[in-house]
Design a protein around this motif. Structure first.
Motif, PDB file in Angstrom:
ATOM      1  N   GLU A 158       0.654  -1.210  -0.055  1.00 31.12           N
ATOM      2  CA  GLU A 158      -0.088  -0.035  -0.171  1.00 31.12           C
ATOM      3  C   GLU A 158       1.004   1.307  -0.080  1.00 31.12           C
ATOM      4  N   ASP A 159       1.981   1.275   0.679  1.00 31.42           N
ATOM      5  CA  ASP A 159       2.837   2.436   0.849  1.00 31.42           C
ATOM      6  C   ASP A 159       3.325   2.914  -0.751  1.00 31.42           C
ATOM      7  N   VAL A 160       3.910   1.679  -0.930  1.00 27.10           N
ATOM      8  CA  VAL A 160       4.272   1.821  -2.363  1.00 27.10           C
ATOM      9  C   VAL A 160       3.487   2.452  -3.480  1.00 27.10           C
ATOM     10  N   ALA A 161       2.129   1.833  -3.485  1.00 26.97           N
ATOM     11  CA  ALA A 161       1.146   2.185  -4.457  1.00 26.97           C
ATOM     12  C   ALA A 161       0.730   3.566  -4.126  1.00 26.97           C
ATOM     13  N   ARG A 162       1.023   4.037  -3.025  1.00 25.62           N
ATOM     14  CA  ARG A 162       0.364   5.566  -2.595  1.00 25.62           C
ATOM     15  C   ARG A 162       1.711   6.572  -3.175  1.00 25.62           C
ATOM     16  N   ALA A 163       2.835   5.852  -3.462  1.00 23.98           N
ATOM     17  CA  ALA A 163       4.025   6.634  -3.902  1.00 23.98           C
ATOM     18  C   ALA A 163       4.278   6.671  -5.203  1.00 23.98           C
ATOM     19  N   LEU A 164       3.292   5.869  -6.117  1.00 25.46           N
ATOM     20  CA  LEU A 164       3.575   5.537  -7.567  1.00 25.46           C
ATOM     21  C   LEU A 164       2.793   6.452  -8.323  1.00 25.46           C
ATOM     22  N   PRO A 165       3.588   7.512  -9.060  1.00 23.69           N
ATOM     23  CA  PRO A 165       2.913   8.467  -9.802  1.00 23.69           C
ATOM     24  C   PRO A 165       2.200   7.663 -11.023  1.00 23.69           C
ATOM     25  N   ALA A 166       1.337   7.910 -11.434  1.00 22.89           N
ATOM     26  CA  ALA A 166       0.474   7.453 -12.620  1.00 22.89           C
ATOM     27  C   ALA A 166       1.004   8.100 -14.046  1.00 22.89           C
ATOM     28  N   ASP A 167       1.614   9.352 -13.757  1.00 23.82           N
ATOM     29  CA  ASP A 167       2.062  10.143 -15.028  1.00 23.82           C
ATOM     30  C   ASP A 167       3.477  10.215 -15.207  1.00 23.82           C
ATOM     31  N   ARG A 168       4.319   9.830 -14.477  1.00 23.64           N
ATOM     32  CA  ARG A 168       5.543  10.328 -14.629  1.00 23.64           C
ATOM     33  C   ARG A 168       6.471   9.038 -13.960  1.00 23.64           C
ATOM     34  N   ALA A 169       7.853   9.047 -14.421  1.00 24.08           N
ATOM     35  CA  ALA A 169       8.335   7.810 -13.971  1.00 24.08           C
ATOM     36  C   ALA A 169       9.159   8.117 -12.489  1.00 24.08           C
ATOM     37  N   VAL A 170       9.274   7.260 -11.792  1.00 17.48           N
ATOM     38  CA  VAL A 170      10.041   7.086 -10.506  1.00 17.48           C
ATOM     39  C   VAL A 170      10.947   5.634 -10.860  1.00 17.48           C
ATOM     40  N   SER A 171      11.997   5.828  -9.761  1.00 17.80           N
ATOM     41  CA  SER A 171      12.964   4.908  -9.864  1.00 17.80           C
ATOM     42  C   SER A 171      12.448   3.612  -9.146  1.00 17.80           C
ATOM     43  N   GLU A 172      12.928   2.235  -9.860  1.00 19.09           N
ATOM     44  CA  GLU A 172      12.609   1.058  -8.917  1.00 19.09           C
ATOM     45  C   GLU A 172      13.147   1.247  -7.681  1.00 19.09           C
TER      46      GLU A 172
ATOM     47  N   VAL B 197      16.977  -8.084  -9.200  1.00 20.53           N
ATOM     48  CA  VAL B 197      17.064  -7.248  -7.777  1.00 20.53           C
ATOM     49  C   VAL B 197      18.076  -6.086  -7.680  1.00 20.53           C
ATOM     50  N   HIS B 198      18.501  -5.932  -9.151  1.00 21.74           N
ATOM     51  CA  HIS B 198      19.393  -4.745  -9.279  1.00 21.74           C
ATOM     52  C   HIS B 198      18.464  -3.148  -9.089  1.00 21.74           C
ATOM     53  N   ASN B 199      17.216  -3.394  -9.611  1.00 23.61           N
ATOM     54  CA  ASN B 199      16.190  -1.985  -9.432  1.00 23.61           C
ATOM     55  C   ASN B 199      16.631  -0.959  -9.803  1.00 23.61           C
ATOM     56  N   HIS B 200      17.598  -0.686 -10.931  1.00 22.17           N
ATOM     57  CA  HIS B 200      17.858   0.614 -11.340  1.00 22.17           C
ATOM     58  C   HIS B 200      17.291   0.911 -12.574  1.00 22.17           C
ATOM     59  N   GLY B 201      16.170   0.549 -12.665  1.00 17.40           N
ATOM     60  CA  GLY B 201      15.354   1.059 -13.684  1.00 17.40           C
ATOM     61  C   GLY B 201      14.322   1.897 -13.158  1.00 17.40           C
ATOM     62  N   ALA B 202      13.369   2.411 -14.087  1.00 12.24           N
ATOM     63  CA  ALA B 202      12.582   3.056 -13.656  1.00 12.24           C
ATOM     64  C   ALA B 202      10.975   2.929 -14.164  1.00 12.24           C
ATOM     65  N   THR B 203       9.939   3.384 -13.545  1.00 13.60           N
ATOM     66  CA  THR B 203       8.682   3.035 -14.066  1.00 13.60           C
ATOM     67  C   THR B 203       8.150   3.973 -15.306  1.00 13.60           C
ATOM     68  N   ARG B 204       7.471   3.514 -16.228  1.00 12.49           N
ATOM     69  CA  ARG B 204       6.785   4.260 -17.269  1.00 12.49           C
ATOM     70  C   ARG B 204       5.312   4.149 -17.349  1.00 12.49           C
ATOM     71  N   PRO B 205       4.668   5.278 -17.483  1.00 15.32           N
ATOM     72  CA  PRO B 205       3.229   5.189 -17.621  1.00 15.32           C
ATOM     73  C   PRO B 205       2.921   4.265 -18.931  1.00 15.32           C
ATOM     74  N   GLY B 206       2.049   3.565 -18.840  1.00 13.36           N
ATOM     75  CA  GLY B 206       1.736   2.573 -19.961  1.00 13.36           C
ATOM     76  C   GLY B 206       2.126   1.251 -19.864  1.00 13.36           C
ATOM     77  N   GLU B 207       3.461   1.023 -18.814  1.00 17.51           N
ATOM     78  CA  GLU B 207       3.862  -0.180 -18.753  1.00 17.51           C
ATOM     79  C   GLU B 207       3.450  -0.867 -17.420  1.00 17.51           C
ATOM     80  N   LEU B 208       3.796  -1.826 -17.167  1.00 17.81           N
ATOM     81  CA  LEU B 208       3.459  -2.645 -16.145  1.00 17.81           C
ATOM     82  C   LEU B 208       4.605  -2.490 -15.011  1.00 17.81           C
ATOM     83  N   LEU B 209       4.197  -2.780 -13.787  1.00 15.10           N
ATOM     84  CA  LEU B 209       5.275  -2.912 -12.775  1.00 15.10           C
ATOM     85  C   LEU B 209       5.218  -4.019 -11.969  1.00 15.10           C
ATOM     86  N   LEU B 210       6.048  -5.039 -12.005  1.00 19.62           N
ATOM     87  CA  LEU B 210       6.008  -6.263 -11.193  1.00 19.62           C
ATOM     88  C   LEU B 210       6.962  -6.098  -9.775  1.00 19.62           C
TER      89      LEU B 210
END
Ligand code: GLY
Ligand code: MN
Ligand code: MN
Length: 491
Positions: free
Chosen positions: A234-248, A284-297
């Motif tokens: 829940e904490d993560v979902a609350r901090a996950l923007p829908a419209d811009r990238a954040v880092s893994e 587990v490197h987790n050095h990527g970033a989210t992108r609107p339109g993509e999935l996040l596992l």
């Protein structure tokens, strides 16, 4: 705050000093004027559970002495150590979480916990040693620990003598945790039959097999770990923007904060895979970033204060809605997971959970036009071509380790039946690699896994991680609700 050492790495004055410069005036001043207080400890409620496990283990090896160390602190670099994580089998049998301790279980089940107790103020250890309480905090006394764990205790300094007295052919050691113990009790395989596990290996197997059935206290621990994990997602979902990238890494860190705050730590390296990183099983490197339109596992679990861990995977559409193709893949994995969960009850073969889920995925792959043979042909053990896109097993035991009971024999675990009180994951997935030329372009880089922690009950199962929705429409609603609620800190 470095421990000063000579060139050989040894403390300069033969003690374990953190500061070689000790004028006598300072030493005598430090040795006086300290009040002694006792820790207000009582027996922990789970003392009978641990006692029962030790009794069951002793019964499996009549007339023998069993030596089970927790392990020692591991050097991270020079004089700094990794945070200590107790040996799982030792913790399972004692509930003790301190480094260096060793459980000695004698014939008949009489147990002694050898431990490093609070240092007496009669020596300088409390302020000079790296184990001193002015450096690392107060350890319990022998009496305090004994009261807390309901177990006789002895000073670790007496361990060598105790081990020297043991008869090699009537002693078994859980090896690989404590070099001092491994060296003190040499392996003995006198009457070993060809092809049979060694005597010490039999001990590791027996503990793993005891751990297959969780008692009520352990189930409560796992539920607590799952509940904290729900809060972390829940904490993560609350901090996950829908419209811009954040880092893994940001998302990994938010979950880690929840894990340290509500539990002991994360139960394993968090996997935060945005976009095509979701197709890498242990990303587990987790050095990527989210992108609107993509999935996040995200595959993450809180390990609670008694070391029991959750192991949960969810896939979120970053912008809040699955595309039709993403939903098709997601719903296929959901159907496979639900089919696997639905067959769980005592007596069902562990393997059948996997095979049930895999058949559903093979059918979905056929529907997507990917399977080069019929579903039946693909499910034939001589083929299994569907595995190009499913990659891994569906289940493993869960408990004090994320991959619990790892030393259990194949015939009791992977080729065995499920029993009441088992806790296992159900975690099928579909993974379409970015470089897979056998799948259409639009599927490449999509990875979906859904993972829950399932308790086997007398007549079916209970999902301990049901606090997080799984169905695609429910995931969307939940994500919107979390975002609406806004970011929060644990506490
Ligand atoms: N998180 C590792 C696993 O799912 O087995
Ligand atoms: Mn898992
Ligand atoms: Mn997992």
């Amino acid at each position: 705050m470095a421990e000063e050492r000579t060139q050989q790495g040894k403390p300069a004055d033969g003690t374990e000093s953190h500061d070689p410069d000790f004028p006598e005036a300072f030493l005598s001043f430090m040795r006086q004027g300290w009040r002694d207080t006792e820790l207000p400890v009582g027996p922990r409620p789970e003392v009978p559970n641990h006692a029962k496990r030790r009794a069951a283990l002793a019964e499996a090896f009549p007339g023998e002495t069993l030596v089970i160390p927790t392990g020692t602190e591991k050097v991270r670099a020079n004089d700094t150590d990794h945070r200590f994580r107790p040996g799982s089998d030792f913790a399972y049998l004692t509930g003790d979480l301190e480094p260096d301790s060793v459980l000695v279980l004698r014939p008949g089940g009489e147990a002694t916990l050898f431990m490093r107790p609070r240092s007496s103020r009669a020596t300088d250890e409390f302020f000079r040693s790296r184990h001193g309480e002015l450096w690392v905090g107060r350890r319990p006394t022998l009496k305090e620990k004994s009261t807390e764990l309901g177990l006789p205790t002895a000073d670790l300094t007496e361990l060598d003598a105790a081990l020297a007295d043991l008869a090699p052919g009537r002693t078994r050691v859980l090896r690989g945790f404590d070099a001092r113990v491994d060296a003190a009790v040499r392996p003995y395989d006198g009457a070993r039959d060809e092809g049979q596990p060694g005597r010490d290996r039999e001990l590791a197997i027996a503990i793993s097999e005891l751990k297959l059935v969780k008692d009520e206290w352990e189930i409560a621990q796992l539920q607590e770990a799952c509940d904290a994990t729900v809060r972390g997602f829940e904490d993560v979902a609350r901090a996950l923007p829908a419209d811009r990238a954040v880092s893994e890494r940001l998302l990994e860190g938010i979950f880690a904060l929840r894990a340290r705050h509500d539990g002991n730590d994360v139960g394993y390296g968090s996997i935060v895979g945005a976009g095509e990183h979701a197709t890498i099983l242990h990303w587990v490197h987790n050095h990527g970033a989210t992108r609107p339109g993509e999935l996040l596992l995200m595959d993450m679990g809180v390990e609670n204060r008694n070391l029991y861990t959750a192991d949960v995977t969810r896939v979120l559409p970053v912008d809040g809605r699955f595309t039709p193709l993403q939903r098709q893949v997601y719903d296929a994995v959901y159907a496979a997971q639900q089919a696997g969960i639905d067959v769980i009850k005592p007596g069902v073969a562990f393997r059948d959970v996997h095979l049930t889920a895999m058949r559903v995925l093979a059918e979905a792959l056929k529907d997507l036009g990917l399977l080069p043979v019929s579903v039946d042909e693909a499910m034939d053990p001589a083929s299994t071509v569907y595995r190009r896109w499913t990659l891994h097993g569906t289940s493993h035991m869960l408990g004090i380790d994320v991959h619990d009971c790892a030393n259990a024999r194949k015939e009791t675990y992977r080729d065995g039946p499920l029993g009441e009180g088992y806790v296992l994951t159900v975690e099928p997935g579909l993974y379409f690699q970015p470089e897979d030329e056998l799948v259409p372009e639009e599927l490449r880089g999509i990875g979906v896994r859904i993972e829950d922690d399932i308790l086997v009950t007398a007549d079916g199962s209970v999902n301990l991680s049901a606090g997080l929705p799984r169905r695609s429409d429910e995931v969307e609603t939940w994500l919107a609700e979390q975002r609406e609620a806004g970011p929060r800190l644990p506490g």
